[in-house]
Design an enzyme around this catalytic site. Structure first.
Site, short mmCIF file in Angstrom:
data_model
loop_
_atom_site.label_atom_id
_atom_site.label_comp_id
_atom_site.label_asym_id
_atom_site.label_seq_id
_atom_site.Cartn_x
_atom_site.Cartn_y
_atom_site.Cartn_z
N LYS A 256 -69.03 -13.95 49.49
CA LYS A 256 -68.86 -12.54 49.12
C LYS A 256 -69.06 -12.36 47.62
O LYS A 256 -69.77 -11.45 47.19
CB LYS A 256 -67.44 -12.07 49.46
CG LYS A 256 -67.17 -11.87 50.93
CD LYS A 256 -65.83 -11.16 51.04
CE LYS A 256 -65.32 -11.12 52.46
NZ LYS A 256 -63.93 -10.69 52.51
N HIS B 78 -74.27 -28.37 81.14
CA HIS B 78 -75.68 -28.76 81.06
C HIS B 78 -76.18 -28.65 79.63
O HIS B 78 -77.36 -28.43 79.40
CB HIS B 78 -76.50 -27.90 82.02
CG HIS B 78 -76.04 -28.07 83.43
ND1 HIS B 78 -76.64 -28.92 84.32
CD2 HIS B 78 -74.97 -27.54 84.08
CE1 HIS B 78 -75.99 -28.89 85.47
NE2 HIS B 78 -74.97 -28.06 85.35
N GLU C 283 -60.37 -20.26 60.26
CA GLU C 283 -59.91 -19.59 59.04
C GLU C 283 -58.45 -19.91 58.73
O GLU C 283 -58.04 -19.88 57.58
CB GLU C 283 -60.09 -18.07 59.16
CG GLU C 283 -61.55 -17.64 59.05
CD GLU C 283 -61.73 -16.15 58.82
OE1 GLU C 283 -60.76 -15.38 58.94
OE2 GLU C 283 -62.87 -15.75 58.53
O1 PA5 Z 1 -58.85 -12.85 59.42
C1 PA5 Z 1 -59.24 -12.14 58.50
O2 PA5 Z 1 -58.44 -11.50 57.79
C2 PA5 Z 1 -60.71 -11.97 58.20
O3 PA5 Z 1 -61.50 -12.78 58.96
C3 PA5 Z 1 -61.13 -10.53 58.41
O4 PA5 Z 1 -60.82 -10.16 59.72
C4 PA5 Z 1 -62.63 -10.28 58.21
O5 PA5 Z 1 -63.04 -10.83 56.99
C5 PA5 Z 1 -62.92 -8.79 58.21
O6 PA5 Z 1 -62.18 -8.16 57.20
P1 PA5 Z 1 -61.93 -6.61 57.15
O7 PA5 Z 1 -61.14 -6.22 58.36
O8 PA5 Z 1 -61.17 -6.41 55.89
O9 PA5 Z 1 -63.27 -5.92 57.13
#
Ligand code: PA5
Length: 490
Positions: A457, A349, A305
């Site tokens: 989303k 493995h 990410e």
């Molecule tokens: O790193 C991030 O900000 C995202 O991956 C969030 O952790 C994830 O989408 C979950 O979001 P939230 O805590 O708003 O539910």
């Protein structure tokens, strides 16, 4: 306390050859970029407005106020003493760090044996998938009055966590009655989101209900284990201060200007060279430890990410050095190494065949543990394994894997943990976070947003008829439906 060590030898050409390894001249060629990246990061971190605005406030988490830690510890103790079970709801950064902590820092089979838990509650992670099977079984079998619920969502809007919380809240309400809210802690943004509104409304009615721990501003989900994960650490009886101290010490190590003394920056630079110059686009993290597998899973989110980005970052600096970052629509870069998590020796493995003989497009990071919590001696006299200890064999297997990779010119490096203690685990997490932030600078992308996650989303919200969606998003979905030709559905 011995420090974590980092062995980068097998990333260099003297180990894996010129075509696949880093040379001193590569490092020299990057020295200007490295200095600029370092100066930029230092400058942002030094300024609180920049830290919060740009998403780097996590760099301050190791320095959290001891009073706050104590309060969290007290709440954790209260939950541990009163309840048999805790359900922790959350996904992505609101889940992976907690799961990593639990697997690394609690003894294995934690939920199975009360003696292993030292009488503490069983911990179940839910709200991290929309698969209905797991939560259904859990709610059929747990006793509601003996179950505490922690719901974690920074935005308070994420479908998986929200849906699970709606189901679990209903379940508690039905079985526990009007005070069910006293069995809930919500960890969410202090100001915005539907979870925050719910918390505020419930607390107005009963302040013991929907107790809440705030998420700090400027700390993105995947960088937030040392914030949102603290209550969970308290419940599983991990010394929070030790985790923070480990992170703090790693922060100090990684503030050194000299690259050869700064493990996070050196890790980032070497990977960046191998990625850009030698086509190593896969990042395989392979702890030789069953209990660190979830930490590798946590790292997958962190790297994917943070660095997997379509657009370059556009930096705007205003007076006083305040910065704003934007995506540069004219500069599509599509960068980012693809992370894969696995573990030794189990995956020797499975994925290892490809690591050794498949495309030479990866760098493998091992994590070796010097001292395990326990050990096993293999009985007998007449076998090569007789009299050997598991801890010796797993280290030997890791060394053997390094050797086999080097023989095939496959770059790799090893992080050597003296032990998996709270201190060293905190240090490990912080190391990866700093390395990722630094690599973001080298790649010139914003490592602290995740716009790519929005696509699915938006599509879901559109199909669920969410009100107030931007017209251009709805229009884009209408104009670009999925093509489902029956001919190819066989
Ligand atoms: O790193 C991030 O900000 C995202 O991956 C969030 O952790 C994830 O989408 C979950 O979001 P939230 O805590 O708003 O539910």
């Amino acid at each position: 306390m011995p420090d974590i060590k980092f062995d980068f030898n097998n990333m260099f050409s003297f180990s894996v050859g010129k075509a696949h390894g880093v040379e001193d001249s590569d490092l020299e060629a990057m020295s200007k970029d490295v200095r600029e990246a370092e100066e930029h990061l230092v400058k942002i971190i030094a300024d609180s407005r920049n830290r919060v605005k740009l998403g780097l406030e996590w760099t301050q988490l190791p320095l959290q106020d001891k009073k706050l830690i104590k309060e969290i510890q007290i709440l954790g103790n209260e939950i541990s003493e009163r309840y048999d079970n805790v359900i922790s709801l959350g996904i992505g950064g609101s889940y992976l760090g907690l799961k990593a902590a639990q697997d690394a820092l609690c003894p294995p089979y934690y939920n199975e044996f009360s003696a292993v838990r030292k009488g503490g509650p069983r911990i179940y992670f839910e709200g991290n998938n929309l698969d209905p099977d797991t939560l259904s079984v859990l709610l059929e079998h747990l006793v509601p009055r003996k179950t505490f619920v922690i719901v974690i969502s920074k935005s308070g809007e994420t479908t998986e966590a929200k849906a699970a919380f709606m189901v679990v809240e209903e379940w508690l309400k039905e079985h526990v009655g009007k005070n069910y809210g006293r069995q809930i802690v919500a960890i969410t943004d202090p100001e915005s989101g539907s979870l925050r509104s719910k918390v505020n409304a419930e607390q107005e009615k009963d302040e013991q209900s929907f107790r809440s721990l705030p998420l700090l501003k400027g700390v993105g989900g995947r960088f937030s284990e040392l914030n949102m994960g603290l209550l969970h650490l308290a419940i599983i009886n991990v010394d929070i201060q030790e985790v923070l101290d480990g992170a703090k010490a790693m922060g100090r190590r990684c503030s050194k200007e000299d690259l050869t003394k700064n493990p996070a920056f050196l890790y980032a630079v070497l990977h960046n060279i191998l990625y850009r110059n030698k086509g190593k686009s896969l990042a395989i993290l392979m702890p030789f430890s069953e209990t660190l597998k979830s930490t590798a899973d946590w790292y997958v989110q962190l790297l994917a990410e943070s660095l997997g980005k379509k657009y370059a970052r556009k930096v705007q600096v205003s007076s006083g050095g305040k910065e704003d970052w934007d995506r540069d629509p004219k500069n599509i870069v599509n960068v980012g190494r693809t992370p894969i998590s696995c573990r030794g020796t189990n995956d020797l493995h499975s994925i290892q065949q490809n690591n050794i003989e498949g495309e030479n497009n990866k760098v493998i990071t091992f994590i070796r543990v010097d001292k395990f919590r326990q050990d096993l001696k293999i009985p007998g006299k007449n076998d090569i394994l007789s009299g050997k200890r598991y801890s010796e064999l797993i280290k030997l297997a890791q060394e053997a894997t390094e050797w086999a990779l080097v023989r095939e010119s496959r770059p790799n490096c090893t992080i050597i943990m003296p032990e998996i203690s709270p201190y060293h685990w905190g240090a490990l997490l912080f190391f990866f976070e700093l390395a990722t932030a630094f690599e973001g600078e080298l790649l010139e992308v914003n490592a602290f947003d995740q716009p790519g996650v929005e696509g699915y989303k938006n599509y879901m919200y559109f199909r669920l008829n969410k009100q107030g969606m931007p017209a251009e998003i709805s229009q884009a979905i209408k104009n670009n439906p999925l093509i489902k030709d029956e001919k190819y559905i066989i």
